[in-house]
Each structure stands twice: as C-alpha cells, then as structure tokens.
Design a protein around this motif. Structure first.
Motif, PDB file in Angstrom:
ATOM      1  N   GLU A   1       0.706  -1.539   0.214  1.00 13.26           N
ATOM      2  CA  GLU A   1      -0.034   0.038   0.156  1.00 13.26           C
ATOM      3  C   GLU A   1       0.471   1.186  -0.400  1.00 13.26           C
ATOM      4  O   GLU A   1       1.783   1.510   1.115  1.00 13.26           O
ATOM      5  CB  GLU A   1      -1.284   0.286   1.925  1.00 13.26           C
ATOM      6  CG  GLU A   1      -2.418   1.008   0.781  1.00 13.26           C
ATOM      7  CD  GLU A   1      -2.557   1.138   2.281  1.00 13.26           C
ATOM      8  OE1 GLU A   1      -3.012   2.234   2.745  1.00 13.26           O
ATOM      9  OE2 GLU A   1      -2.864   0.744   3.400  1.00 13.26           O
ATOM     10  N   ARG A   2       0.787   2.494  -0.816  1.00 13.60           N
ATOM     11  CA  ARG A   2       1.054   3.843  -0.636  1.00 13.60           C
ATOM     12  C   ARG A   2      -0.213   4.647  -1.273  1.00 13.60           C
ATOM     13  O   ARG A   2      -0.949   4.843  -2.290  1.00 13.60           O
ATOM     14  CB  ARG A   2       1.926   4.138  -1.999  1.00 13.60           C
ATOM     15  CG  ARG A   2       2.373   5.113  -2.020  1.00 13.60           C
ATOM     16  CD  ARG A   2       4.565   5.095  -3.237  1.00 13.60           C
ATOM     17  NE  ARG A   2       4.563   6.497  -3.827  1.00 13.60           N
ATOM     18  CZ  ARG A   2       3.895   7.425  -3.269  1.00 13.60           C
ATOM     19  NH1 ARG A   2       2.094   8.133  -3.556  1.00 13.60           N
ATOM     20  NH2 ARG A   2       4.798   8.549  -2.967  1.00 13.60           N
ATOM     21  N   ALA A   3      -0.530   5.786   0.019  1.00 13.16           N
ATOM     22  CA  ALA A   3      -1.209   6.518  -0.333  1.00 13.16           C
ATOM     23  C   ALA A   3      -0.930   7.661   0.600  1.00 13.16           C
ATOM     24  O   ALA A   3       0.008   7.982   1.598  1.00 13.16           O
ATOM     25  CB  ALA A   3      -2.220   5.235   0.363  1.00 13.16           C
TER      26      ALA A   3
ATOM     27  N   CYS B   1       4.424  -1.362   8.584  1.00  9.11           N
ATOM     28  CA  CYS B   1       3.582  -0.403   8.584  1.00  9.11           C
ATOM     29  C   CYS B   1       4.515   1.147   8.059  1.00  9.11           C
ATOM     30  O   CYS B   1       4.726   1.067  10.201  1.00  9.11           O
ATOM     31  CB  CYS B   1       2.404   0.371   9.059  1.00  9.11           C
ATOM     32  SG  CYS B   1       1.061  -1.440   8.590  1.00  9.11           S
TER      33      CYS B   1
END
Length: 265
Positions: free
Chosen positions: A131-133, A170
């Motif tokens: 995930e990249r946000a 994370c």
C-alpha cells in the motif's frame, strides 16, 4: 498456536540424558488439546527458543511412543508436522535431528533502515509494496504533534532479505517536513531519500521491541500456517531540526530474527 501455559518450565539444555527430555514431553491428560498437538507445541517451543540446539537428536518414533505410553501414529503425526515446518530432518540410522532456524543478528545501537541493515549482513534487500497512499489520520497526526488535517505518506511493505520475507512494516512520513516524498517511487532507502532529496538529516530515534504473536495478515506474509512468536518494533525517528519525521511499526518473524546489543562497562 503455541500454548505456553502448558509448556514445562525451562531446564538446562541440552539434557544430560534422553529421559529428562522425554519427561518434559509427557502429555497432560487434563487439557482438551490433542496429544500430538501438545508434543508439537512443546518441541517447537524448545527449538524456537533455542533450548535444544541444532543437531540435537530426538527419540525415535517407537522410543518416544513407548516411553510416553501413546501410539506411534501420534508421534509420527507430530514429527511429520515438524518436518513440514523444517524444524527436524531424518538421517537414517543417525535418527531425527533438530534443524535450528537460521537467525539474522543485526547489531543495535545506531540508527539505520532495513536496506542498510541487510547490506551490512551481506544480504540483498528487496521490498514488496502492499500500500502507498497520501493520508490524513487523526491518530497519526497526534503522534507527530501535527494538526488533524496534516498529510502523511503511508507505506505498507513486506521487507525481504535474499528474497525471504522477514518483516511486515507500516510506516508514516510527515509530508509537511518532506513534501518531496509524495513523488518518491519507494525504491531504495527512505533514509537516503530524505537526506539526498529532502535535505533532512536524521539524528536519533526512540525505539521499542516487544514479543507478540503474529496476526492473520502477517501469517500470510511470512507463510505461517498458524500463529508464531514475532518481534514488534515501534520507532519514532527525528531530524536534526527537532521534529519527528517517521513513525514505523514493523513485525519481524521470530524464527529468523535476533537483535544484538553491545553493552559498555
């Protein structure tokens, strides 16, 4: 799941005779857990905790079954599972030997990222990006001491050494301090990018490490078929100017990771 409440207390290892080892494996009839699972849990815990070393000889299926007054099929089921987990190997007349899991032992005491740590150990680092946000998160903002509208780069990654998944991580980075990170392709070291492209020099970090059991998401990442002991690392990283730049929570697999600390007199 390894149930520690049903495990025997620690004794000196390797044992001086096989009878002391066998006694530690004697099933508890007062619990509902199947006998093969009790054996599996106890032997697995001894291996993972380092109580029984690599090369230690386990009793044969027949010897252990007779000593514990249980069926040979029960012992065979336990040993088959230990083989599947790569904890033991069979060597013909030499019997069943313990295979201690390879452990990575980075030296603590200096701030460094996963990429640098792997290279110091002679391993090839790589990353699987989950995930990249760009996010706004009230809880994360509070950790950084930022207003609730502040934006952060959130990364969820599997970190690998020599293509072996070692941690699920994370991480959050403060885009107020390092807006260039919004365009980072997440290749290489975050610390190197902060210095080379954002002009941010990191000085220190507050870090804690605690023992945990992995959750289902981490089990899938590590290829575990049940909960296993892991290390949970939490780190707050600060720049030379003072503000916190990074917050990271990483779960490291306990069967492969051991931290070393050098203590000064």
């Amino acid at each position: 799941m390894l149930n520690q409440s049903h495990l025997p207390h620690h004794t000196e290892y390797p044992p001086k005779d096989s009878s002391s080892f066998i006694e530690r494996l004697r099933p508890d009839p007062g619990v509902s857990e199947p006998v093969y699972q009790q054996l599996l849990n106890r032997i697995s815990w001894m291996i993972l905790s380092g109580e029984i070393p690599e090369g230690f000889s386990l009793p044969s299926e027949r010897t252990l079954a007779e000593a514990l007054n249980i069926s040979r099929t029960t012992v065979r089921r336990c040993y088959d599972e230990l083989r599947a987990q790569d904890h033991i190997s069979t060597h013909g007349r030499l019997g069943v030997k313990v295979k201690s899991p390879p452990r990575i032992s980075p030296q603590m005491g200096r701030l460094k990222g996963f990429t640098e740590e792997m290279r110091e150990l002679g391993m090839q680092p790589s990353t699987l990006l989950l995930e990249r946000a760009i996010v706004q998160d009230r809880t994360v903002s509070s950790l950084f001491g930022r207003p609730s509208t502040a934006e952060f780069l959130k990364l969820v990654r599997i970190r690998l050494g020599d293509e072996i998944p070692l941690s699920r991580e994370c991480a959050w980075y403060d885009l107020t301090l390092a807006p260039e990170l919004a365009n980072w392709d997440v290749s290489g070291s975050a610390y190197a990018f902060l210095q080379e492209h954002c002009g941010i020099i990191l000085t220190h970090a507050d870090q804690s490490i605690e023992a945990v059991m992995n959750n289902q998401v981490e089990a899938e990442a590590f290829g575990f078929d049940k909960p296993e002991p892991c290390l949970l690392l939490k780190r707050k990283t600060y720049s030379v100017a003072g503000p916190m730049v990074e917050y990271v929570e990483g779960t490291f697999r306990g069967d492969a990771y051991t931290y070393r600390v050098k203590l000064q007199v």
